[in-house]
Design a protein around this motif. Structure first.
Motif, PDB file in Angstrom:
ATOM      1  N   ASP A 266     -23.239  65.973  39.824  1.00 40.19           N
ATOM      2  CA  ASP A 266     -22.849  65.009  39.151  1.00 40.19           C
ATOM      3  C   ASP A 266     -21.212  64.999  38.732  1.00 40.19           C
ATOM      4  O   ASP A 266     -20.766  65.865  38.547  1.00 40.19           O
ATOM      5  CB  ASP A 266     -23.443  65.362  37.625  1.00 40.19           C
ATOM      6  CG  ASP A 266     -24.771  65.466  37.726  1.00 40.19           C
ATOM      7  OD1 ASP A 266     -25.553  64.380  38.415  1.00 40.19           O
ATOM      8  OD2 ASP A 266     -25.704  65.966  37.085  1.00 40.19           O
ATOM      9  N   GLU A 267     -20.702  63.852  39.334  1.00 42.84           N
ATOM     10  CA  GLU A 267     -19.357  63.414  39.283  1.00 42.84           C
ATOM     11  C   GLU A 267     -18.736  63.663  37.777  1.00 42.84           C
ATOM     12  O   GLU A 267     -19.184  62.775  37.189  1.00 42.84           O
ATOM     13  CB  GLU A 267     -19.156  62.114  39.922  1.00 42.84           C
ATOM     14  CG  GLU A 267     -17.974  61.391  39.541  1.00 42.84           C
ATOM     15  CD  GLU A 267     -16.921  61.699  40.653  1.00 42.84           C
ATOM     16  OE1 GLU A 267     -15.768  62.613  40.170  1.00 42.84           O
ATOM     17  OE2 GLU A 267     -16.930  61.366  41.572  1.00 42.84           O
ATOM     18  N   PRO A 268     -17.764  64.611  37.808  1.00 47.77           N
ATOM     19  CA  PRO A 268     -17.269  64.629  36.405  1.00 47.77           C
ATOM     20  C   PRO A 268     -16.065  63.849  36.259  1.00 47.77           C
ATOM     21  O   PRO A 268     -15.478  63.807  35.164  1.00 47.77           O
ATOM     22  CB  PRO A 268     -16.891  66.174  36.308  1.00 47.77           C
ATOM     23  CG  PRO A 268     -16.562  66.321  37.706  1.00 47.77           C
ATOM     24  CD  PRO A 268     -17.456  65.567  38.644  1.00 47.77           C
ATOM     25  N   PHE A 269     -15.568  63.138  37.430  1.00 45.94           N
ATOM     26  CA  PHE A 269     -14.249  62.513  37.055  1.00 45.94           C
ATOM     27  C   PHE A 269     -14.266  61.074  37.125  1.00 45.94           C
ATOM     28  O   PHE A 269     -13.252  60.412  37.551  1.00 45.94           O
ATOM     29  CB  PHE A 269     -13.271  62.780  38.249  1.00 45.94           C
ATOM     30  CG  PHE A 269     -13.143  64.522  38.337  1.00 45.94           C
ATOM     31  CD1 PHE A 269     -12.348  65.085  37.326  1.00 45.94           C
ATOM     32  CD2 PHE A 269     -13.589  65.068  39.327  1.00 45.94           C
ATOM     33  CE1 PHE A 269     -12.345  66.482  37.282  1.00 45.94           C
ATOM     34  CE2 PHE A 269     -13.341  66.435  39.667  1.00 45.94           C
ATOM     35  CZ  PHE A 269     -12.722  67.271  38.436  1.00 45.94           C
ATOM     36  N   GLN A 270     -15.472  60.414  36.696  1.00 44.42           N
ATOM     37  CA  GLN A 270     -15.773  59.181  36.717  1.00 44.42           C
ATOM     38  C   GLN A 270     -14.627  58.237  35.629  1.00 44.42           C
ATOM     39  O   GLN A 270     -14.814  58.889  34.677  1.00 44.42           O
ATOM     40  CB  GLN A 270     -17.124  58.639  36.683  1.00 44.42           C
ATOM     41  CG  GLN A 270     -18.091  59.066  37.553  1.00 44.42           C
ATOM     42  CD  GLN A 270     -19.430  58.674  37.267  1.00 44.42           C
ATOM     43  OE1 GLN A 270     -19.898  57.948  36.396  1.00 44.42           O
ATOM     44  NE2 GLN A 270     -20.419  58.676  38.419  1.00 44.42           N
ATOM     45  N   GLY A 271     -14.256  57.172  35.903  1.00 43.98           N
ATOM     46  CA  GLY A 271     -13.552  56.366  34.870  1.00 43.98           C
ATOM     47  C   GLY A 271     -12.224  56.775  34.526  1.00 43.98           C
ATOM     48  O   GLY A 271     -11.893  57.742  35.171  1.00 43.98           O
ATOM     49  N   ASN A 272     -11.483  56.314  33.295  1.00 41.54           N
ATOM     50  CA  ASN A 272     -10.211  56.900  32.817  1.00 41.54           C
ATOM     51  C   ASN A 272     -10.571  57.697  31.821  1.00 41.54           C
ATOM     52  O   ASN A 272     -11.542  57.747  31.042  1.00 41.54           O
ATOM     53  CB  ASN A 272      -9.678  55.263  32.306  1.00 41.54           C
ATOM     54  CG  ASN A 272      -9.506  54.477  33.446  1.00 41.54           C
ATOM     55  OD1 ASN A 272      -9.968  54.018  34.356  1.00 41.54           O
ATOM     56  ND2 ASN A 272      -8.158  53.589  33.258  1.00 41.54           N
ATOM     57  N   SER A 273      -9.616  58.350  31.678  1.00 35.95           N
ATOM     58  CA  SER A 273      -9.040  59.420  30.598  1.00 35.95           C
ATOM     59  C   SER A 273      -9.443  58.750  29.137  1.00 35.95           C
ATOM     60  O   SER A 273      -8.753  57.871  28.878  1.00 35.95           O
ATOM     61  CB  SER A 273      -7.975  59.955  30.891  1.00 35.95           C
ATOM     62  OG  SER A 273      -7.001  59.368  30.863  1.00 35.95           O
ATOM     63  N   GLU A 274      -9.909  59.548  28.350  1.00 33.03           N
ATOM     64  CA  GLU A 274     -10.046  59.406  26.893  1.00 33.03           C
ATOM     65  C   GLU A 274      -8.732  60.090  25.958  1.00 33.03           C
ATOM     66  O   GLU A 274      -8.351  61.147  26.523  1.00 33.03           O
ATOM     67  CB  GLU A 274     -11.114  59.600  26.470  1.00 33.03           C
ATOM     68  CG  GLU A 274     -12.307  58.922  27.040  1.00 33.03           C
ATOM     69  CD  GLU A 274     -13.478  59.183  26.442  1.00 33.03           C
ATOM     70  OE1 GLU A 274     -13.800  59.912  25.440  1.00 33.03           O
ATOM     71  OE2 GLU A 274     -14.756  58.841  27.171  1.00 33.03           O
ATOM     72  N   ILE A 275      -8.540  59.617  25.012  1.00 34.11           N
ATOM     73  CA  ILE A 275      -7.324  60.319  24.119  1.00 34.11           C
ATOM     74  C   ILE A 275      -7.643  61.604  23.898  1.00 34.11           C
ATOM     75  O   ILE A 275      -6.728  62.527  23.891  1.00 34.11           O
ATOM     76  CB  ILE A 275      -7.227  59.251  22.945  1.00 34.11           C
ATOM     77  CG1 ILE A 275      -6.707  57.857  23.044  1.00 34.11           C
ATOM     78  CG2 ILE A 275      -6.317  60.152  21.861  1.00 34.11           C
ATOM     79  CD1 ILE A 275      -6.783  57.153  21.676  1.00 34.11           C
TER      80      ILE A 275
ATOM     81  N   ILE B 142      -4.875  66.963  30.523  1.00 32.30           N
ATOM     82  CA  ILE B 142      -4.234  66.584  31.828  1.00 32.30           C
ATOM     83  C   ILE B 142      -2.775  66.561  31.592  1.00 32.30           C
ATOM     84  O   ILE B 142      -2.106  66.883  32.389  1.00 32.30           O
ATOM     85  CB  ILE B 142      -4.760  64.962  31.675  1.00 32.30           C
ATOM     86  CG1 ILE B 142      -6.219  64.727  31.704  1.00 32.30           C
ATOM     87  CG2 ILE B 142      -3.906  64.432  32.861  1.00 32.30           C
ATOM     88  CD1 ILE B 142      -6.810  63.443  31.799  1.00 32.30           C
ATOM     89  N   GLN B 143      -1.935  66.287  30.398  1.00 36.47           N
ATOM     90  CA  GLN B 143      -0.745  66.102  30.288  1.00 36.47           C
ATOM     91  C   GLN B 143      -0.119  67.915  30.425  1.00 36.47           C
ATOM     92  O   GLN B 143       0.925  67.923  31.180  1.00 36.47           O
ATOM     93  CB  GLN B 143      -0.269  65.612  28.802  1.00 36.47           C
ATOM     94  CG  GLN B 143       1.269  65.979  28.713  1.00 36.47           C
ATOM     95  CD  GLN B 143       1.695  65.264  27.470  1.00 36.47           C
ATOM     96  OE1 GLN B 143       1.005  64.130  26.980  1.00 36.47           O
ATOM     97  NE2 GLN B 143       2.697  65.614  26.915  1.00 36.47           N
ATOM     98  N   GLN B 144      -0.987  68.650  29.774  1.00 35.88           N
ATOM     99  CA  GLN B 144      -0.554  70.106  30.188  1.00 35.88           C
ATOM    100  C   GLN B 144      -0.709  70.582  31.666  1.00 35.88           C
ATOM    101  O   GLN B 144       0.035  71.222  32.191  1.00 35.88           O
ATOM    102  CB  GLN B 144      -1.381  70.928  29.305  1.00 35.88           C
ATOM    103  CG  GLN B 144      -1.124  70.831  27.732  1.00 35.88           C
ATOM    104  CD  GLN B 144      -1.990  71.799  27.099  1.00 35.88           C
ATOM    105  OE1 GLN B 144      -2.987  72.245  27.622  1.00 35.88           O
ATOM    106  NE2 GLN B 144      -1.504  71.768  25.691  1.00 35.88           N
ATOM    107  N   LEU B 145      -1.702  70.108  32.329  1.00 33.33           N
ATOM    108  CA  LEU B 145      -1.867  70.287  33.646  1.00 33.33           C
ATOM    109  C   LEU B 145      -0.743  69.650  34.530  1.00 33.33           C
ATOM    110  O   LEU B 145      -0.256  70.386  35.448  1.00 33.33           O
ATOM    111  CB  LEU B 145      -3.228  69.626  34.407  1.00 33.33           C
ATOM    112  CG  LEU B 145      -3.366  69.675  35.723  1.00 33.33           C
ATOM    113  CD1 LEU B 145      -3.405  71.143  36.247  1.00 33.33           C
ATOM    114  CD2 LEU B 145      -4.687  69.191  36.102  1.00 33.33           C
ATOM    115  N   LEU B 146      -0.427  68.432  34.291  1.00 35.23           N
ATOM    116  CA  LEU B 146       0.719  67.734  35.011  1.00 35.23           C
ATOM    117  C   LEU B 146       2.257  68.348  34.711  1.00 35.23           C
ATOM    118  O   LEU B 146       2.724  68.512  35.519  1.00 35.23           O
ATOM    119  CB  LEU B 146       0.858  66.190  34.573  1.00 35.23           C
ATOM    120  CG  LEU B 146      -0.344  65.339  35.087  1.00 35.23           C
ATOM    121  CD1 LEU B 146      -0.384  64.044  34.515  1.00 35.23           C
ATOM    122  CD2 LEU B 146       0.099  65.216  36.711  1.00 35.23           C
TER     123      LEU B 146
END
Length: 215
Positions: free
Chosen positions: A167-176, A182-186
């Motif tokens: 089951d693909e976990p990365f579909q679509g755009n990120s949510e607030i 994601i910001q911490q990862l980047l």
């Protein structure tokens, strides 16, 4: 990938496995056409095409323009043999696939973050800026860029197949609600902080898996 799509994909893979065994197709042997497979399975040709594309990424089959689709001798590649045997012969829980996919992603993160050349690629700053200005990014863009930047072509091929098999976990755009992960990862990638990057990735995956914020 929805549950229905996943089931259809697995159905096509199982049908191919049975066909290969029943008709004793050897490496170099030709497989039925997309149209014939679609008729046998009573599914759309687009579904068949997607399954064949995934198997081709792994190296199980190859498509020759104007000739058709052929079984390859994947046993020449030992790591591919291990995964292809699992994919073709096992109907076990997709949890194993999730775990294996995450192993690839974590290792790619360690490679990228640990390299002063790779962690300073412009793509990380661009994604961070997009997240800050637009409030969202395409989830898969980030993970795919990490895998590509790690410069392991075999791992990338395996990741593409694992991503489609489970089951693909990365579909679509990120949510607030997930954007701080994601910001911490980047930021951890840019700063070269491996452990922080792994923690941020793990928190993000947990949020995606459970549908709620994990602190």
């Amino acid at each position: 990938m929805t549950n229905q799509t996943t089931k259809m994909y697995l159905q096509i893979v199982r049908e191919l496995r049975l066909l290969i065994q029943k008709e004793n197709i050897r490496p170099g042997g030709k497989l039925p056409s997309e149209r014939e497979l679609a008729e046998r399975l009573q599914v759309g040709r687009s579904s068949v095409r997607e399954a064949l594309r995934s198997l081709e990424l792994l190296g199980l089959i190859e498509t020759r323009r104007g000739e058709g689709t052929f079984l390859t001798d994947f046993r020449k590649h030992k790591l591919v043999e291990v995964l292809s045997t699992f994919i073709l012969q096992d109907t076990k829980t997709v949890e194993d696939v999730h775990i294996t996919r995450e192993i690839h992603e974590k290792e790619a993160i360690r490679i990228v973050v640990g390299s002063t050349k790779l962690n300073q690629l412009p793509v990380w700053g661009s994604l961070l800026l997009q997240l800050q200005e637009e409030g969202t990014i395409v989830r898969e863009d980030l993970i795919r860029e990490i895998l590509i930047s790690s410069n392991n072509r075999l791992a990338l091929k395996m990741w593409f197949l694992l991503k489609q098999y489970g089951d693909e976990p990365f579909q679509g755009n990120s949510e607030i609600e997930e954007n701080h992960h994601i910001q911490q990862l980047l930021m951890a990638i840019i700063d070269g902080e491996i452990e922080q990057a792994i923690r941020s990735y793990t928190g993000w995956i947990a949020w995606l898996s459970q549908g709620r914020d994990i602190t």
